[in-house]
Design a protein around this motif. Sequence first.
Motif, PDB file in Angstrom:
ATOM      1  N   GLY A  80       0.775  -1.223   0.000  1.00  0.00           N
ATOM      2  CA  GLY A  80       0.000   0.000   0.000  1.00  0.00           C
ATOM      3  C   GLY A  80       0.809   1.276   0.000  1.00  0.00           C
ATOM      4  O   GLY A  80       0.245   2.371   0.077  1.00  0.00           O
ATOM      5  N   GLU A  81       2.122   1.185  -0.118  1.00  0.00           N
ATOM      6  CA  GLU A  81       2.984   2.361  -0.031  1.00  0.00           C
ATOM      7  C   GLU A  81       3.046   3.089  -1.371  1.00  0.00           C
ATOM      8  O   GLU A  81       3.162   2.482  -2.427  1.00  0.00           O
ATOM      9  CB  GLU A  81       4.390   1.940   0.389  1.00  0.00           C
ATOM     10  N   ALA A  82       2.998   4.413  -1.332  1.00  0.00           N
ATOM     11  CA  ALA A  82       3.125   5.215  -2.541  1.00  0.00           C
ATOM     12  C   ALA A  82       4.565   5.174  -3.031  1.00  0.00           C
ATOM     13  O   ALA A  82       5.514   5.067  -2.245  1.00  0.00           O
ATOM     14  CB  ALA A  82       2.710   6.656  -2.261  1.00  0.00           C
ATOM     15  N   VAL A  83       4.742   5.282  -4.341  1.00  0.00           N
ATOM     16  CA  VAL A  83       6.073   5.183  -4.938  1.00  0.00           C
ATOM     17  C   VAL A  83       6.994   6.272  -4.398  1.00  0.00           C
ATOM     18  O   VAL A  83       8.150   6.000  -4.046  1.00  0.00           O
ATOM     19  CB  VAL A  83       5.977   5.275  -6.476  1.00  0.00           C
ATOM     20  N   GLU A  84       6.515   7.512  -4.345  1.00  0.00           N
ATOM     21  CA  GLU A  84       7.353   8.615  -3.882  1.00  0.00           C
ATOM     22  C   GLU A  84       7.778   8.423  -2.434  1.00  0.00           C
ATOM     23  O   GLU A  84       8.924   8.718  -2.062  1.00  0.00           O
ATOM     24  CB  GLU A  84       6.603   9.945  -4.029  1.00  0.00           C
ATOM     25  N   VAL A  85       6.859   7.930  -1.610  1.00  0.00           N
ATOM     26  CA  VAL A  85       7.179   7.684  -0.197  1.00  0.00           C
ATOM     27  C   VAL A  85       8.243   6.602  -0.078  1.00  0.00           C
ATOM     28  O   VAL A  85       9.203   6.722   0.692  1.00  0.00           O
ATOM     29  CB  VAL A  85       5.903   7.285   0.573  1.00  0.00           C
ATOM     30  N   ALA A  86       8.078   5.528  -0.851  1.00  0.00           N
ATOM     31  CA  ALA A  86       9.061   4.441  -0.818  1.00  0.00           C
ATOM     32  C   ALA A  86      10.428   4.915  -1.280  1.00  0.00           C
ATOM     33  O   ALA A  86      11.462   4.526  -0.705  1.00  0.00           O
ATOM     34  CB  ALA A  86       8.578   3.292  -1.699  1.00  0.00           C
ATOM     35  N   ALA A  87      10.470   5.764  -2.317  1.00  0.00           N
ATOM     36  CA  ALA A  87      11.752   6.245  -2.832  1.00  0.00           C
ATOM     37  C   ALA A  87      12.511   7.031  -1.766  1.00  0.00           C
ATOM     38  O   ALA A  87      13.712   6.801  -1.535  1.00  0.00           O
ATOM     39  CB  ALA A  87      11.511   7.100  -4.075  1.00  0.00           C
ATOM     40  N   ARG A  88      11.828   7.957  -1.099  1.00  0.00           N
ATOM     41  CA  ARG A  88      12.492   8.736  -0.047  1.00  0.00           C
ATOM     42  C   ARG A  88      12.909   7.857   1.120  1.00  0.00           C
ATOM     43  O   ARG A  88      14.015   7.991   1.665  1.00  0.00           O
ATOM     44  CB  ARG A  88      11.568   9.856   0.441  1.00  0.00           C
ATOM     45  N   ARG A  89      12.013   6.961   1.512  1.00  0.00           N
ATOM     46  CA  ARG A  89      12.309   6.077   2.653  1.00  0.00           C
ATOM     47  C   ARG A  89      13.537   5.222   2.378  1.00  0.00           C
ATOM     48  O   ARG A  89      14.430   5.100   3.235  1.00  0.00           O
ATOM     49  CB  ARG A  89      11.106   5.188   2.938  1.00  0.00           C
TER      50      ARG A  89
END
Length: 394
Positions: free
Chosen positions: A303-312
């Motif tokens: 359920g994670e957004a792509v942009e959130v995953a990239a920063r994380r």
Amino acid sequence: MTQAILLGAGRGSRLDAERGAGPKWMLEVEGQPLAQHLVNVLHAHDVTNILLVRGALGGTVLSPSVAYADVLDSPNMLHTMQQVRHAVRDDVIIAYCDLLLEPRVVRQLLKDSSDAAVVVDRNWASLFALREDDPISIAESCQIVDGRLTEIGQPLVEGRWPEAQYVGLMRFSQKGFRELMTLYDELEVTTAGQSWRNAKSFSAAYITDFLQAAIDHGIPLTAVTIEGGWLEFDTPRDLALARRLPSEPKPLIFDPATLPSHPSVLSAGGVAVRGLGASREVLLVGSGEAGGWRVPKGMLESGEAVEVAARREVQEETGVPVAIDGSAQCEEWSYEYGGRRWRERCFFYPMAALEDATPTPDGEHSVAAWVSGSVALAGMRFPEERRVVERVLS
């Protein structure tokens, strides 16, 4: 951005003998579950936010980024959709989970820019003739005027041949979906205690009944017309049809060879750059040796957004807080893991460091460091990541 909701809460009782203990969308065709094929095709079109709605039989797909919602008390697809309406935050594709779709079908749907679009097949008779001895017995009404649906999913009137057939695949803008849900709320109140259309009550109505109500209430529904390219699974005969198609020299209704051959996984990361001109440096991880540098990245969580995953992922692997500084570039590759071949689709973002933190590697890599652009380009481990670094630096 477009998200997707896959409706799979139904039992599929006509396929009880074939499906075993799981839902029918876990039946395998071409080596993968039906729902996994849907996920693969959606991922290939950059639909990354996918919610699969399950019923009492549970079930999972192989892609770890897919999120799940459990709806245990819904009588059918319409009311399942209503129960997960809170999850709709973007334009949304709604699809039945017991479908196979050629990629061209999803591509055609995504090209449509209307607020409400419904996919219908003009070549339906060819498919239905293989599904039933009397194909008209399983057909429903479908009429189209100037590209819009005027009738859908109703009992056939003698002498009025349907122009197409409903597929079980739709796309709505946020505005279009809100308009439909407003109508749902109104009908739930005004039809209470009454029979409604083709059902004993509104609570037992089908999605096609609801779509017809939308038409009757003046909500325009665009007909996205296709010529084959889909299969649905209601009976053992449907399953047998799908499993024999690969042996046919030129399947006319559905081509299994168009399906992605491996389950897909999504990952994201970023190329953080600092400095100017020839002094620019890139934030990388790896072994610290030539040929061992990597762009920090990792798989999306459920359920994670792509942009959130990239920063994380960049912050976890380097210890440096970052912000996205441009549009994503996508690269794909295949690999072996756990005795299975996977297809990975990775979104790399240009990034900028938010503070002057000293890079610190996580347990996955030996080194995290700011590396000069020339050293980075010469020392990348994989060509796909080298291309990304090169494009960001250029």
